[in-house]
Design an enzyme around this catalytic site. Structure first.
Site, short mmCIF file in Angstrom:
data_model
loop_
_atom_site.label_atom_id
_atom_site.label_comp_id
_atom_site.label_asym_id
_atom_site.label_seq_id
_atom_site.Cartn_x
_atom_site.Cartn_y
_atom_site.Cartn_z
CD GLU A 285 -0.49 -13.64 -15.31
OE1 GLU A 285 -1.30 -13.23 -14.52
OE2 GLU A 285 0.45 -13.18 -15.76
CD1 TRP A 288 -1.45 -12.08 -9.51
CD2 TRP A 288 0.46 -10.78 -9.19
NE1 TRP A 288 -1.95 -10.68 -9.01
CE2 TRP A 288 -0.69 -9.91 -8.90
CE3 TRP A 288 1.55 -10.30 -9.29
CZ2 TRP A 288 -0.45 -8.52 -8.37
CZ3 TRP A 288 1.65 -9.08 -8.75
CH2 TRP A 288 0.91 -8.20 -8.25
CD1 TRP A 316 -8.31 7.30 0.02
CD2 TRP A 316 -8.52 7.16 -2.23
NE1 TRP A 316 -7.34 6.27 -0.33
CE2 TRP A 316 -7.47 6.43 -1.68
CE3 TRP A 316 -8.79 7.27 -3.60
CZ2 TRP A 316 -6.65 5.60 -2.75
CZ3 TRP A 316 -7.98 6.56 -4.49
CH2 TRP A 316 -7.01 5.83 -4.08
CG ASN A 351 -5.95 -10.08 -14.86
OD1 ASN A 351 -6.36 -9.98 -13.53
ND2 ASN A 351 -4.92 -9.90 -15.15
CD1 TRP A 369 -6.72 1.93 -2.02
CD2 TRP A 369 -7.20 -0.23 -1.26
NE1 TRP A 369 -6.12 1.57 -0.79
CE2 TRP A 369 -6.52 0.05 -0.31
CE3 TRP A 369 -7.70 -1.40 -1.38
CZ2 TRP A 369 -6.30 -0.59 0.78
CZ3 TRP A 369 -7.58 -2.46 -0.43
CH2 TRP A 369 -6.58 -1.91 0.68
CD1 TRP A 392 -9.92 -4.94 -5.97
CD2 TRP A 392 -9.72 -2.86 -6.59
NE1 TRP A 392 -10.85 -4.76 -6.63
CE2 TRP A 392 -10.87 -3.45 -7.39
CE3 TRP A 392 -9.67 -1.23 -7.07
CZ2 TRP A 392 -11.67 -2.91 -8.12
CZ3 TRP A 392 -10.49 -0.81 -7.81
CH2 TRP A 392 -11.50 -1.60 -8.61
#
Length: 492
Positions: A285, A288, A316, A351, A369, A392
């Site tokens: 993590e 990431w 959208w 998360n 987003w 996102w």
């Protein structure tokens, strides 16, 4: 005779004393030291800190200021364009050097480059790596290009990552004799007044888990001794304290990734093979986070534009009413509403739930987003530009290593899988606290007798789903079909 001119230490996202390379460099120089923090709300292109970030910043600066005061060199608070303020300060105090730890946001890189150019030939400038284990330009593919898929990126990182031992905190600092007057922290009005929405923040952080360097260290120690043994499974269960909750501390630099890395490695080496595997999962993590910063560095439009160009044409929708229902935790999907309310009250969200709430917004509701990114930017205490933008775009299916757009989370099944006993939902959506486990994630499917027994009238006590899952999923797939033929594959 030693040159008496001071060295300016420009604190930014490194609000700590230990393992602070810029501060360590300044102490080693032997010069009088002037620590400074600049609040920059005016430089064009800067992502102005959101409300939750400003709340945390106030408390973090309070702790840092007190720590520096104890060591003999108080923190100077100034406000304005960062490069101009530091340039003027260097001239006012006749500084010999300005030192900082590097930031990787596009506007920060541009700002720092301007300052280096302005000071060239008059004041020495030194920058250090402190926020990442690896610089974004240090981990590249065999072709010298940035990675766009996490797993090969992390594999490459593991092969080269061998961070040095964390640096100790200094035990005293030599103050700058001609230190100018600065602002009082209260002058910045970082805390909310009317309405005061930060009561839950105070209970969760200021009075609970804690803010600042000491709290970050304590939180890491607590996690490694109590929560880490079941991390791989526990990190997906929002109803328990199964994650480290270090994200705001890492964002503000109250603790360094190097400190986290070495502490986790030590804990793993002392434990069983199973525990060592848990530590590897935890450090993934951290990886990431590194990946997100690499993406932002190499693709500076990441916060505004989709990494996959085809999504520029995605159809959208604009639905202010639906967006407001999502923001308030009134979508009718309990796991989603629990997450959004946790966010509003505490400034933090689990998360796993971040992925679920994001999927509902961009898939079921077809809202862009960027609308979710903006809301998280204002409401998260760990609002990090790289993590937020990359996360996102992952949810939206348009970024690096993205989940395919046609993968649409079913919020009912997600709730049943990750909150099977409804503990998380019952805490954050108390109007459903008497619902049986069988119906807690889909109260609209409960028989009237069950709803009456739980004291729930749909549409009055709790809303019906904002959109049917099957309808929302099909609508998302239909929208994706309009650009599918032009969607390029994102290479590794």
């Amino acid at each position: 005779m030693t040159d008496p001119r001071p060295i300016i230490v420009w604190f930014r996202q490194d609000l700590r004393l230990a393992d602070n390379p810029a501060l360590h460099h300044a102490v080693e120089s032997g010069r009088p030291l002037l620590p400074v923090y600049v609040l920059d709300d005016v430089t064009p292109g800067t992502w102005r800190a959101g409300g939750a970030t400003r709340w945390w910043l106030h408390h973090s600066l309070t702790h840092l200021s007190a720590a520096l005061e104890r060591l003999g060199s108080p923190l100077l608070l100034l406000r304005g364009p960062g490069d101009a303020v530091i340039g003027d300060l260097a001239a006012r105090v006749d500084a010999a050097e300005v030192v900082w730890n590097r930031c990787y946001e596009p506007f920060a890189i541009e700002r720092d480059s301007r300052l280096k150019a302005a000071l060239k030939g008059t004041v020495k400038v030194t920058s250090h790596k402190a926020a990442l284990l690896n610089e974004p330009w240090e981990v590249l593919t065999g072709q010298g290009t940035p990675y766009k898929v996490f797993t090969p990126y992390w594999r490459a990182c593991v092969a080269v990552t061998n961070p040095e031992r964390p640096l100790p905190a200094p035990d005293r600092l030599s103050p700058c004799p001609n230190r100018p007057e600065g602002d009082a922290l209260s002058d910045w009005a970082l805390l909310p007044t009317r309405p005061d929405w930060a009561g839950g923040f105070r209970r969760t952080w200021a009075e609970g888990l804690g803010v600042g360097e000491a709290a970050a260290t304590a939180r890491l120690t607590q996690f490694l001794s109590e929560g880490a043994a079941n991390y791989s499974a526990g990190r997906d269960v929002p109803g328990i304290d199964g994650t480290s909750r270090l994200s705001p501390h890492l964002h503000f630099g109250e603790i360094s990734p190097r400190q986290v890395w070495h502490a986790a490695k030590r804990a793993g080496d002392r434990g069983s093979e199973a525990f060592k595997a848990q530590m590897d999962s935890f450090l993934r993590e951290i990886g990431w986070r590194e990946f997100c910063h690499s993406l932002l560095y190499h693709f500076p439009t990441l916060p505004e534009r989709p990494l996959s160009p085809a999504f520029e044409a995605f159809p959208w929708t604009q639905d202010d009413k639906a967006l407001a229902a999502w923001q308030r935790g009134q979508t009718g999907y309990p796991i989603v509403d629990a997450g959004m309310r946790q966010l509003w009250v505490t400034g933090w969200m689990h998360n796993r739930v971040r992925m679920i709430v994001g999927s509902l917004l961009v898939k079921h509701l077809l809202l862009p987003w960027q609308a979710g990114e903006d809301w998280f930017w204002d409401t998260l205490v760990d609002a990090d530009l790289a993590n937020n933008a990359a996360g996102w775009q992952w949810i939206g299916g348009c970024g690096a290593d993205a989940a395919p757009y046609f993968r649409v989370f079913n919020p009912v099944l997600q709730g049943q899988k990750f909150d099977p006993d409804g503990r998380y939902v019952r805490h954050w959506v108390p109007e459903l606290k008497h619902m049986p486990d069988k119906y807690i994630h889909a109260p609209w499917t409960a028989p009237p007798m069950v709803l009456r027994g739980a004291g729930v009238t749909l549409g009055r006590d709790y809303p019906a789903p904002i959109i049917d899952h099957a309808l929302g999923r099909q609508r998302a797939l239909d929208a994706f079909a309009t650009i599918r033929g032009s969607t390029p594959a994102i290479p590794a």
